[in-house]
Design a protein around this motif. Structure first.
Motif, PDB file in Angstrom:
ATOM      1  N   GLY A 267       0.876  -1.377  -0.131  1.00 15.71           N
ATOM      2  CA  GLY A 267      -0.031  -0.066  -0.008  1.00 15.71           C
ATOM      3  C   GLY A 267       0.858   1.378   0.171  1.00 15.71           C
ATOM      4  O   GLY A 267       0.277   2.474   0.131  1.00 15.71           O
ATOM      5  N   ALA A 268       2.166   1.177  -0.139  1.00 12.98           N
ATOM      6  CA  ALA A 268       3.077   2.164  -0.002  1.00 12.98           C
ATOM      7  C   ALA A 268       2.944   2.832  -1.389  1.00 12.98           C
ATOM      8  O   ALA A 268       2.420   2.397  -2.500  1.00 12.98           O
ATOM      9  N   MET A 269       3.226   4.437  -1.497  1.00 13.39           N
ATOM     10  CA  MET A 269       2.819   5.079  -2.485  1.00 13.39           C
ATOM     11  C   MET A 269       4.242   5.262  -3.341  1.00 13.39           C
ATOM     12  O   MET A 269       5.269   6.037  -2.837  1.00 13.39           O
ATOM     13  N   PRO A 270       4.295   4.976  -4.560  1.00  9.65           N
ATOM     14  CA  PRO A 270       5.402   5.213  -5.838  1.00  9.65           C
ATOM     15  C   PRO A 270       5.323   6.925  -5.944  1.00  9.65           C
ATOM     16  O   PRO A 270       4.163   7.515  -5.716  1.00  9.65           O
ATOM     17  N   LEU A 271       6.567   7.371  -6.587  1.00 12.53           N
ATOM     18  CA  LEU A 271       6.549   8.627  -6.481  1.00 12.53           C
ATOM     19  C   LEU A 271       5.440   9.319  -7.515  1.00 12.53           C
ATOM     20  O   LEU A 271       4.757  10.376  -7.236  1.00 12.53           O
ATOM     21  N   TRP A 272       5.135   8.599  -8.557  1.00 14.29           N
ATOM     22  CA  TRP A 272       4.052   8.985  -9.535  1.00 14.29           C
ATOM     23  C   TRP A 272       2.770   9.185  -8.900  1.00 14.29           C
ATOM     24  O   TRP A 272       1.880  10.021  -9.281  1.00 14.29           O
ATOM     25  N   LYS A 273       2.583   8.340  -7.806  1.00 16.05           N
ATOM     26  CA  LYS A 273       1.034   8.724  -7.135  1.00 16.05           C
ATOM     27  C   LYS A 273       0.982   9.840  -6.581  1.00 16.05           C
ATOM     28  O   LYS A 273      -0.217  10.554  -6.350  1.00 16.05           O
ATOM     29  N   TYR A 274       2.146  10.669  -5.847  1.00 12.65           N
ATOM     30  CA  TYR A 274       1.893  12.090  -5.521  1.00 12.65           C
ATOM     31  C   TYR A 274       1.350  12.889  -6.397  1.00 12.65           C
ATOM     32  O   TYR A 274       1.089  13.955  -6.100  1.00 12.65           O
ATOM     33  N   PHE A 275       1.551  12.675  -7.751  1.00 11.41           N
ATOM     34  CA  PHE A 275       1.414  13.714  -8.732  1.00 11.41           C
ATOM     35  C   PHE A 275       0.064  13.531  -9.658  1.00 11.41           C
ATOM     36  O   PHE A 275      -0.290  14.240 -10.515  1.00 11.41           O
ATOM     37  N   ALA A 276      -0.371  12.279  -9.434  1.00 11.06           N
ATOM     38  CA  ALA A 276      -1.612  11.716  -9.977  1.00 11.06           C
ATOM     39  C   ALA A 276      -2.623  12.733  -9.788  1.00 11.06           C
ATOM     40  O   ALA A 276      -2.751  13.309  -8.612  1.00 11.06           O
ATOM     41  N   ASN A 277      -3.585  13.101 -10.610  1.00 11.39           N
ATOM     42  CA  ASN A 277      -4.782  13.885 -10.447  1.00 11.39           C
ATOM     43  C   ASN A 277      -6.019  13.705 -11.163  1.00 11.39           C
ATOM     44  O   ASN A 277      -6.718  14.500 -11.442  1.00 11.39           O
ATOM     45  N   THR A 278      -6.558  12.328 -11.201  1.00 13.53           N
ATOM     46  CA  THR A 278      -7.639  12.021 -11.882  1.00 13.53           C
ATOM     47  C   THR A 278      -8.351  10.964 -10.855  1.00 13.53           C
ATOM     48  O   THR A 278      -7.660   9.839 -10.447  1.00 13.53           O
ATOM     49  N   THR A 279      -9.654  11.229 -10.547  1.00 17.17           N
ATOM     50  CA  THR A 279     -10.338  10.377  -9.701  1.00 17.17           C
ATOM     51  C   THR A 279     -10.460   8.954 -10.207  1.00 17.17           C
ATOM     52  O   THR A 279     -11.102   8.824 -11.521  1.00 17.17           O
ATOM     53  N   ILE A 280      -9.870   8.133  -9.593  1.00 16.58           N
ATOM     54  CA  ILE A 280      -9.968   6.634 -10.187  1.00 16.58           C
ATOM     55  C   ILE A 280     -10.746   5.650  -9.126  1.00 16.58           C
ATOM     56  O   ILE A 280     -10.469   5.688  -8.184  1.00 16.58           O
ATOM     57  N   PHE A 281     -11.857   4.841  -9.792  1.00 22.45           N
ATOM     58  CA  PHE A 281     -12.517   4.073  -8.685  1.00 22.45           C
ATOM     59  C   PHE A 281     -11.863   2.500  -8.590  1.00 22.45           C
ATOM     60  O   PHE A 281     -12.169   1.822  -9.385  1.00 22.45           O
ATOM     61  N   GLY A 282     -10.726   2.709  -7.915  1.00 25.48           N
ATOM     62  CA  GLY A 282      -9.868   1.610  -8.020  1.00 25.48           C
ATOM     63  C   GLY A 282      -9.417   1.432  -6.650  1.00 25.48           C
ATOM     64  O   GLY A 282     -10.216   1.663  -5.475  1.00 25.48           O
ATOM     65  N   TYR A 283      -8.263   0.594  -6.234  1.00 31.45           N
ATOM     66  CA  TYR A 283      -7.740   0.372  -4.865  1.00 31.45           C
ATOM     67  C   TYR A 283      -6.283   0.895  -4.874  1.00 31.45           C
ATOM     68  O   TYR A 283      -5.665   1.420  -5.715  1.00 31.45           O
ATOM     69  N   SER A 284      -5.643   0.746  -3.764  1.00 34.44           N
ATOM     70  CA  SER A 284      -4.340   1.240  -3.590  1.00 34.44           C
ATOM     71  C   SER A 284      -3.088   0.187  -3.735  1.00 34.44           C
ATOM     72  O   SER A 284      -1.917   0.850  -3.741  1.00 34.44           O
ATOM     73  N   SER A 285      -3.506  -0.893  -4.084  1.00 34.84           N
ATOM     74  CA  SER A 285      -2.219  -1.893  -4.216  1.00 34.84           C
ATOM     75  C   SER A 285      -1.481  -1.369  -5.298  1.00 34.84           C
ATOM     76  O   SER A 285      -1.770  -1.211  -6.547  1.00 34.84           O
ATOM     77  N   SER A 286      -0.287  -1.357  -5.214  1.00 36.21           N
ATOM     78  CA  SER A 286       1.043  -1.211  -6.044  1.00 36.21           C
ATOM     79  C   SER A 286       0.922  -2.189  -7.328  1.00 36.21           C
ATOM     80  O   SER A 286       1.503  -2.072  -8.070  1.00 36.21           O
ATOM     81  N   ALA A 287       0.424  -3.300  -6.885  1.00 37.71           N
ATOM     82  CA  ALA A 287       0.341  -4.389  -7.978  1.00 37.71           C
ATOM     83  C   ALA A 287      -0.626  -4.245  -9.073  1.00 37.71           C
ATOM     84  O   ALA A 287      -0.478  -5.069  -9.999  1.00 37.71           O
ATOM     85  N   LEU A 288      -1.555  -3.318  -8.700  1.00 33.88           N
ATOM     86  CA  LEU A 288      -2.352  -3.034  -9.928  1.00 33.88           C
ATOM     87  C   LEU A 288      -2.006  -2.202 -10.862  1.00 33.88           C
ATOM     88  O   LEU A 288      -0.891  -1.474 -10.775  1.00 33.88           O
ATOM     89  N   SER A 289      -2.442  -2.157 -12.180  1.00 29.36           N
ATOM     90  CA  SER A 289      -2.028  -1.121 -13.220  1.00 29.36           C
ATOM     91  C   SER A 289      -2.491   0.344 -12.751  1.00 29.36           C
ATOM     92  O   SER A 289      -3.271   0.454 -11.853  1.00 29.36           O
ATOM     93  N   LYS A 290      -1.792   1.206 -13.092  1.00 29.98           N
ATOM     94  CA  LYS A 290      -2.071   2.728 -12.882  1.00 29.98           C
ATOM     95  C   LYS A 290      -3.424   3.036 -12.896  1.00 29.98           C
ATOM     96  O   LYS A 290      -3.827   3.799 -12.163  1.00 29.98           O
ATOM     97  N   ASP A 291      -4.094   2.701 -13.842  1.00 27.80           N
ATOM     98  CA  ASP A 291      -5.452   3.018 -14.175  1.00 27.80           C
ATOM     99  C   ASP A 291      -6.404   2.326 -13.306  1.00 27.80           C
ATOM    100  O   ASP A 291      -7.583   2.609 -13.065  1.00 27.80           O
ATOM    101  N   GLN A 292      -5.964   1.564 -12.226  1.00 30.15           N
ATOM    102  CA  GLN A 292      -6.889   0.764 -11.427  1.00 30.15           C
ATOM    103  C   GLN A 292      -6.443   1.261  -9.928  1.00 30.15           C
ATOM    104  O   GLN A 292      -7.110   0.752  -9.034  1.00 30.15           O
ATOM    105  N   GLN A 293      -5.605   2.145  -9.915  1.00 31.73           N
ATOM    106  CA  GLN A 293      -4.961   2.613  -8.426  1.00 31.73           C
ATOM    107  C   GLN A 293      -5.770   3.948  -7.970  1.00 31.73           C
ATOM    108  O   GLN A 293      -5.585   4.954  -8.669  1.00 31.73           O
ATOM    109  N   MET A 294      -6.424   4.019  -6.825  1.00 29.20           N
ATOM    110  CA  MET A 294      -7.200   5.168  -6.531  1.00 29.20           C
ATOM    111  C   MET A 294      -6.202   6.342  -6.025  1.00 29.20           C
ATOM    112  O   MET A 294      -5.124   6.333  -5.642  1.00 29.20           O
ATOM    113  N   LEU A 295      -6.965   7.494  -6.283  1.00 23.51           N
ATOM    114  CA  LEU A 295      -6.075   8.892  -5.980  1.00 23.51           C
ATOM    115  C   LEU A 295      -6.140   8.995  -4.223  1.00 23.51           C
ATOM    116  O   LEU A 295      -7.161   9.055  -3.917  1.00 23.51           O
TER     117      LEU A 295
END
Length: 566
Positions: A267-295
């Motif tokens: 559940g730790a945040m990669p650096l790119w996740k600090y700058f993501a800016n689109t609401t995504i209806f997903g989860y926080s797991s880093s194992a998921l693709s970027k378009d499935q990881q919530m903001l």
């Protein structure tokens, strides 16, 4: 009346602005008759429905919801305080649809969170414009939007109301050293204990940090005021916290498993996740693709605007501390931190929970610095408008959600499978229990069980029984006295069984975590969940403490008023 309005003019303005912001924030809920179902929405709807049914049965401080999980019962009120949901439960009982009740809860709580952060920022800056900017930034922070519209994390949403109250209390006691207004910190701590356990834990850590930072600056009276606030907060919330701890130590729960096995690194945040800016209806797991990881970041404004503070010539110790701590908590969830070895923090489940603290702490330097650098009113108004506009833009994807509950749908419809399999991906009724955190680890596969009396081999019997809310009566004949009887109830400390004479019969949990007893003779036995002695004492302790506090406070105000006359 005119004098009262003049005296409270600022607070009224803040309330109106907070209502305005809350209405804009809640637009996706207001635009159509649909409550989108997200991660934990079902669970919180179930809490409101369960509390309403308890109140209907004159159980105003329930310990268990006996109808949950297909009648096996669930003690979520002992682990997740429901007292602040009482107004929602009353509205539901009055006839407001469950989905509309939930929407109203979000609207009101968003308004209150906006208001409390405005009061906090105004106390520090003495500037209305800073309070407006702080409210817009805090309310429309990406983390808050995700909490409401992606996670359905009602507990954290409620906690957002009281975190600013606690922080204002810290400022009053430790920086203003105003020992007369210790009640603010006391109220903040108490309310956080009654909203969300993990946020309360984080807030305690925050209090300790601030106290240690300011310890050398404090005088004796201020330290006494701090301890007075903490002790009273403990007493006021004891009716919930002490019984919760008693239950936690009485059994092994799914919660214990989650707490000991959570993969924090996942559940730790990669650096790119600090700058993501689109609401995504997903989860926080880093194992998921970027378009499935919530903001789960606080947003661009709260991430970068505090840096403006460095350019100010005059700095305030409290604001500086908020900025430093805010960035520490912001960076703590980063995957560069060795979360895989920080096993003692597994109770948090997800490292990104620290963002909730960062979001509030960074609101202080962001709003303070902005109004000191940009003095012009038009610029400040444009900034507020842009913050709100961006927030609404983040809300818009919610309007496209189609899986949800309408106002003509009842909770019985949900538990009967109108929206989804009530047990989806779980061995218990997931729509009511979510992660089942408070089920005993030894719990059976409830899908395979009928809510009937069972024998010691977990086989159904034809033994007759009756149920009425929190009471189960079973009639035993002679031939059933030679074996243990298993009731269709999940075991929690507090269950008692009595015979026809009122004599208490020993009961325990079997290997599957169900209430079990051995009848001593034929007759009718009554099983009821009652408050444990500790819970009874704790409720009395909180009630007496609160009554004495009210009496003492009224006496002090009366004395102060008499002194003013002289």
């Amino acid at each position: 009346m005119v004098l009262w309005l003049k005296k409270h003019r600022t607070k009224l303005i803040f309330l109106l602005f907070s209502l305005f912001i809350a209405l804009l924030f809640s637009l996706p809920y207001l635009m159509k008759d649909l409550l989108p179902i997200e991660h934990d929405t079902f669970f919180h709807l179930s809490r409101i429905e369960g509390l309403a049914k308890a109140i209907q049965n004159k159980d105003f401080l329930p310990a268990i919801y006996p109808d949950k999980n297909n009648g096996f019962g669930y003690t979520s009120p002992l682990f997740y305080a429901d007292i602040l949901l009482t107004p929602a439960a009353l509205l539901y009982l009055a006839g407001l649809p469950l989905s509309a009740t939930y929407k109203l809860v979000i609207l009101v709580e968003t308004m209150l969170a906006s208001y409390t952060v405005m009061c906090l920022v105004f106390r520090i800056t003495k500037r209305n414009s800073a309070a407006f900017i702080g409210a817009a930034a805090y309310t429309f922070a990406n983390y808050h939007i995700t909490d409401v519209y992606v996670r359905g994390a009602l507990g954290e949403v409620q906690a957002m109301i009281f975190l600013p109250v606690l922080l204002e209390g810290i400022y009053i006691l430790l920086y203003e050293q105003n020992d007369k207004e210790w009640k603010c910190a006391c109220f903040g701590l108490t309310a956080l204990a009654l909203t969300h356990n993990l946020t309360f834990l984080l807030s305690v850590i925050l209090c300790i940090i601030f106290f240690l930072i300011r310890l050398s600056y404090l005088n004796k009276t201020t330290i006494i005021a701090v301890f007075k606030a903490v002790i009273l907060a403990f007493l006021f919330s004891a009716f919930f916290t002490l019984p919760m701890l008693e239950q936690l130590f009485s059994n092994d729960y799914y919660l214990d498993y989650y707490g000991s096995s959570s993969d924090l690194a996942d559940g730790a945040m990669p650096l790119w996740k600090y700058f993501a800016n689109t609401t995504i209806f997903g989860y926080s797991s880093s194992a998921l693709s970027k378009d499935q990881q919530m903001l789960i970041n606080p947003g661009y404004f709260l991430t970068f605007a505090p840096l403006i503070y460095f350019f100010l010539k005059e700095k305030k110790p409290f604001v500086t501390t908020c900025m430093v701590l805010g960035y520490i908590f912001l960076l703590l969830p980063c995957n560069l931190i060795p979360w895989d070895i920080l096993f003692f923090l597994r109770i948090l489940q997800f490292p990104w929970r620290f963002i909730q603290l960062a979001m509030l702490l960074l609101t202080i330097p962001a709003s303070y610095a902005f109004i000191h650098i940009f003095h012009q009113k038009p610029v400040q108004i444009i900034a507020i408008a842009l913050l709100i506009t961006e927030g609404i833009w983040h809300d818009l994807p919610v309007t496209s959600r189609t899986f949800g509950m309408t106002s003509d749908m009842t909770w019985r419809d949900v538990t009967n499978g109108a929206l989804t399999d009530p047990y989806y991906s779980a061995t218990y009724m997931r729509v009511e229990l979510a992660g089942g955190d408070y089920l005993p680890l030894s719990s059976p596969d409830y899908r395979t069980l009928s809510p009937v009396i069972m024998d010691e081999n977990m086989e159904p019997t034809d033994i007759p029984f009756e149920r009425q809310y929190n009471e189960l009566q079973v009639t035993i004949n002679e031939e059933d006295c030679s074996k243990e009887i298993v009731l269709p109830l999940t075991w929690y400390k507090g269950y008692t069984i009595t015979d026809e004479t009122g004599t208490e019969i020993s009961c325990h949990q079997n290997a599957y975590g169900l209430v079990t007893f051995a009848p001593v003779s034929a007759g009718t036995y009554t099983c009821t969940y009652k408050s444990t002695p500790l819970r009874t004492i704790s409720i009395a302790l909180s009630a007496i403490s609160f009554i004495l506090f009210i009496i003492t406070d009224l006496q002090q105000k009366h004395s102060a008023k008499n002194m003013q006359k002289f």
